[in-house]
Design an enzyme around this catalytic site. Structure first.
Site, PDB file in Angstrom:
ATOM      1  N   LYS A  43      10.883  -8.570  -6.154  1.00  0.00           N
ATOM      2  CA  LYS A  43      10.847  -7.200  -5.644  1.00  0.00           C
ATOM      3  C   LYS A  43       9.805  -7.083  -4.532  1.00  0.00           C
ATOM      4  O   LYS A  43       8.936  -7.943  -4.375  1.00  0.00           O
ATOM      5  CB  LYS A  43      10.520  -6.223  -6.776  1.00  0.00           C
ATOM      6  CG  LYS A  43       9.130  -6.409  -7.394  1.00  0.00           C
ATOM      7  CD  LYS A  43       8.905  -5.433  -8.524  1.00  0.00           C
ATOM      8  CE  LYS A  43       7.489  -5.590  -9.085  1.00  0.00           C
ATOM      9  NZ  LYS A  43       7.210  -4.605 -10.147  1.00  0.00           N
ATOM     10  N   ARG A 141       6.223   4.497 -18.464  1.00  0.00           N
ATOM     11  CA  ARG A 141       6.842   4.547 -17.141  1.00  0.00           C
ATOM     12  C   ARG A 141       8.343   4.829 -17.270  1.00  0.00           C
ATOM     13  O   ARG A 141       8.788   5.948 -17.092  1.00  0.00           O
ATOM     14  CB  ARG A 141       6.562   3.230 -16.400  1.00  0.00           C
ATOM     15  CG  ARG A 141       6.958   3.208 -14.948  1.00  0.00           C
ATOM     16  CD  ARG A 141       6.402   2.006 -14.210  1.00  0.00           C
ATOM     17  NE  ARG A 141       6.780   0.737 -14.814  1.00  0.00           N
ATOM     18  CZ  ARG A 141       6.389  -0.456 -14.364  1.00  0.00           C
ATOM     19  NH1 ARG A 141       5.580  -0.521 -13.314  1.00  0.00           N
ATOM     20  NH2 ARG A 141       6.764  -1.571 -14.942  1.00  0.00           N
ATOM     21  N   HIS A 170       7.762  -4.239 -21.002  1.00  0.00           N
ATOM     22  CA  HIS A 170       6.747  -4.750 -20.077  1.00  0.00           C
ATOM     23  C   HIS A 170       5.354  -4.466 -20.630  1.00  0.00           C
ATOM     24  O   HIS A 170       5.052  -3.341 -21.034  1.00  0.00           O
ATOM     25  CB  HIS A 170       6.897  -4.079 -18.713  1.00  0.00           C
ATOM     26  CG  HIS A 170       6.036  -4.668 -17.645  1.00  0.00           C
ATOM     27  ND1 HIS A 170       6.218  -5.941 -17.164  1.00  0.00           N
ATOM     28  CD2 HIS A 170       4.985  -4.160 -16.961  1.00  0.00           C
ATOM     29  CE1 HIS A 170       5.324  -6.194 -16.226  1.00  0.00           C
ATOM     30  NE2 HIS A 170       4.553  -5.127 -16.089  1.00  0.00           N
ATOM     31  N   ARG A 227       9.956 -13.256 -17.300  1.00  0.00           N
ATOM     32  CA  ARG A 227       9.961 -12.720 -15.941  1.00  0.00           C
ATOM     33  C   ARG A 227       8.702 -13.185 -15.224  1.00  0.00           C
ATOM     34  O   ARG A 227       7.590 -12.896 -15.657  1.00  0.00           O
ATOM     35  CB  ARG A 227       9.991 -11.183 -15.952  1.00  0.00           C
ATOM     36  CG  ARG A 227      11.242 -10.573 -16.518  1.00  0.00           C
ATOM     37  CD  ARG A 227      11.261  -9.062 -16.268  1.00  0.00           C
ATOM     38  NE  ARG A 227      10.038  -8.412 -16.684  1.00  0.00           N
ATOM     39  CZ  ARG A 227       9.784  -7.990 -17.925  1.00  0.00           C
ATOM     40  NH1 ARG A 227      10.693  -8.170 -18.878  1.00  0.00           N
ATOM     41  NH2 ARG A 227       8.655  -7.395 -18.217  1.00  0.00           N
ATOM     42  N   TYR A 271     -15.501   2.474  15.852  1.00  0.00           N
ATOM     43  CA  TYR A 271     -15.434   3.911  15.585  1.00  0.00           C
ATOM     44  C   TYR A 271     -16.610   4.366  14.727  1.00  0.00           C
ATOM     45  O   TYR A 271     -16.967   3.723  13.740  1.00  0.00           O
ATOM     46  CB  TYR A 271     -14.143   4.252  14.846  1.00  0.00           C
ATOM     47  CG  TYR A 271     -12.893   4.154  15.685  1.00  0.00           C
ATOM     48  CD1 TYR A 271     -12.672   5.012  16.757  1.00  0.00           C
ATOM     49  CD2 TYR A 271     -11.917   3.200  15.382  1.00  0.00           C
ATOM     50  CE1 TYR A 271     -11.520   4.933  17.517  1.00  0.00           C
ATOM     51  CE2 TYR A 271     -10.761   3.106  16.142  1.00  0.00           C
ATOM     52  CZ  TYR A 271     -10.565   3.974  17.213  1.00  0.00           C
ATOM     53  OH  TYR A 271      -9.421   3.885  17.957  1.00  0.00           O
ATOM     54  N   CYS A 316     -10.054  -1.324  12.878  1.00  0.00           N
ATOM     55  CA  CYS A 316      -9.176  -0.444  13.641  1.00  0.00           C
ATOM     56  C   CYS A 316      -7.728  -0.645  13.202  1.00  0.00           C
ATOM     57  O   CYS A 316      -7.423  -1.508  12.385  1.00  0.00           O
ATOM     58  CB  CYS A 316      -9.309  -0.741  15.134  1.00  0.00           C
ATOM     59  SG  CYS A 316     -11.013  -0.760  15.743  1.00  0.00           S
ATOM     60  N   ASP A 318      -5.308  -1.939  14.905  1.00  0.00           N
ATOM     61  CA  ASP A 318      -4.717  -3.165  15.423  1.00  0.00           C
ATOM     62  C   ASP A 318      -5.727  -4.285  15.650  1.00  0.00           C
ATOM     63  O   ASP A 318      -5.338  -5.364  16.122  1.00  0.00           O
ATOM     64  CB  ASP A 318      -4.029  -2.888  16.759  1.00  0.00           C
ATOM     65  CG  ASP A 318      -3.185  -1.630  16.710  1.00  0.00           C
ATOM     66  OD1 ASP A 318      -2.184  -1.629  15.972  1.00  0.00           O
ATOM     67  OD2 ASP A 318      -3.549  -0.646  17.388  1.00  0.00           O
TER      68      ASP A 318
END
Length: 374
Positions: A43, A141, A170, A227, A271, A316, A318
């Site tokens: 997943k 869940r 689980h 699993r 920054y 930042c 990027d």
């Protein structure tokens, strides 16, 4: 003239190198050590490693089946030649259930409210739904409580259009605390579910409760299928033990220096100017930021020249800045995750530094980071 093909790494950016042979050996180790058929959990794009490539290797080695979270993930595997069973954990809308049923994906039956939608799909396609019953033994869940399993199973069988092929649950704590009382309670609840099913003569062929950690450390929870997700990828499945010798690391995250400048003492970096140089220093810039999944934390380090180098100033979108101990040329290799010389930064290190889980680290590496398969 044929148009030249480029990868993201051709443009001096950032990329992952993923060792498929390591993943192959991890698959073999999981099957051999547990002595149990393996359901490979791929997943979330195989936790960032690439679902199709990982699934192909696992399929080649001989795993029993696959698991994904969403229907679209299952379709991607089908479209890329995976023919073994694919269990979809989460499918709730009519459209999702229609698509799963018509493509013979295996559904997780998480509650009785799904049955009318499954019946609707049968009327459209005349294809029985393949399902695994989901038991909520303590995660809170999805699924139903153990005592509700018989009524859910009977209602499913009464539709005449459902094949009960499996049952699963689980663990909530077993990867973090092997001695948690909840582990015992959850196993007892799961056993109760199995007993209740047997009392009404329903015997699912596939019974699974173990994740990667339980698959290795709790043999009594293996049943007839385990699993395994992170262990296949060379990530430590235990939060309480060192990295196991029977697994191999499979991922390195790389980039290069794209700027190197000497800046004066007192100069502010990034920054907010939260960091100022104590002395004249070489500052390097790497083209990696939180837009790539490199979190905006204040104690990040990278590897350059076989040494751990601090990231300074705010990360930042990027890019980020590193405090070099000396001059390094533009183009020098930088490791964000992996080994360089005798030093290493592993997934577990980043998870601890970023106050998150290991799966979150790799899943969070965005798709603009190229994946290169070795």
């Amino acid at each position: 003239m044929e148009k030249q093909k480029f990868t993201k790494s051709d443009f001096f950016s950032t990329w992952l190198e993923i060792d498929l042979n390591a993943i192959r050996e991890n698959c073999r180790s999981c099957m051999e050590i547990t002595g149990t058929p393996v359901m490979a959990v791929v997943k979330a794009n195989a936790y960032g490693y690439g679902a199709v490539d990982v699934a192909r290797i696992a399929d080649e080695v001989g795993v029993d089946s696959f698991a994904v979270a969403r229907v679209q993930e299952g379709l991607t595997l089908l479209e890329n030649g995976i023919k073994k069973d694919i269990l979809v954990f989460h499918a709730f809308s009519q459209e999702e259930i229609d698509t799963a049923v018509s493509n013979r994906l295996v559904l997780s039956l998480n509650g009785i409210e799904m049955l009318p939608k499954i019946e609707c799909s049968f009327r459209k396609f005349q294809i029985p739904a393949r399902i695994h019953l989901k038991v909520d033994t303590g995660m809170g869940r999805f699924g139903v409580f153990p005592e509700e399993i018989p009524s859910l199973a009977e209602a499913a069988m009464a539709t005449g259009c459902i094949q009960i092929e499996g049952i699963y649950s689980h663990y909530a704590n077993i990867d973090d605390d092997p001695d948690s009382p909840l582990n015992v309670i959850q196993k007892e609840r799961f056993e109760k579910s199995l007993d209740l099913l047997r009392s009404i003569n329903i015997y699912p062929a596939k019974i699974h409760c173990s994740n990667s950690a339980a698959a290795f450390n709790t043999p009594s929870s293996r049943y007839n299928l385990v699993r395994v997700g992170c262990a296949l990828l060379g990530v430590n499945p235990f939060y309480y033990e060192p990295f196991p010798s029977y697994l191999q690391r499979a991922l390195v995250w790389k980039t290069r220096l794209v700027s190197v400048r000497k800046l004066p003492a007192g100069y502010g970096i990034g920054y907010g100017q939260h960091y100022h140089l104590a002395e004249d220093s070489w500052i390097g810039v790497i083209p990696v930021g939180y837009g790539d999944g490199f979190r905006r934390m204040h104690d990040n380090v990278v590897l350059i020249g076989g040494k751990k180098i601090p990231v300074v100033g705010s990360v930042c979108t990027d890019a980020c800045m590193v405090l070099l101990p000396d001059y390094f040329p533009i183009g020098e290799e930088v490791i964000l995750l992996g080994k360089q010389g005798s030093e290493s930064i592993e997934v577990e290190d980043l998870a601890e530094r970023w106050h998150t889980t290991r799966a979150d680290v790799t899943t969070g590496i965005t798709d603009r980071v190229d994946r290169i398969y070795l």
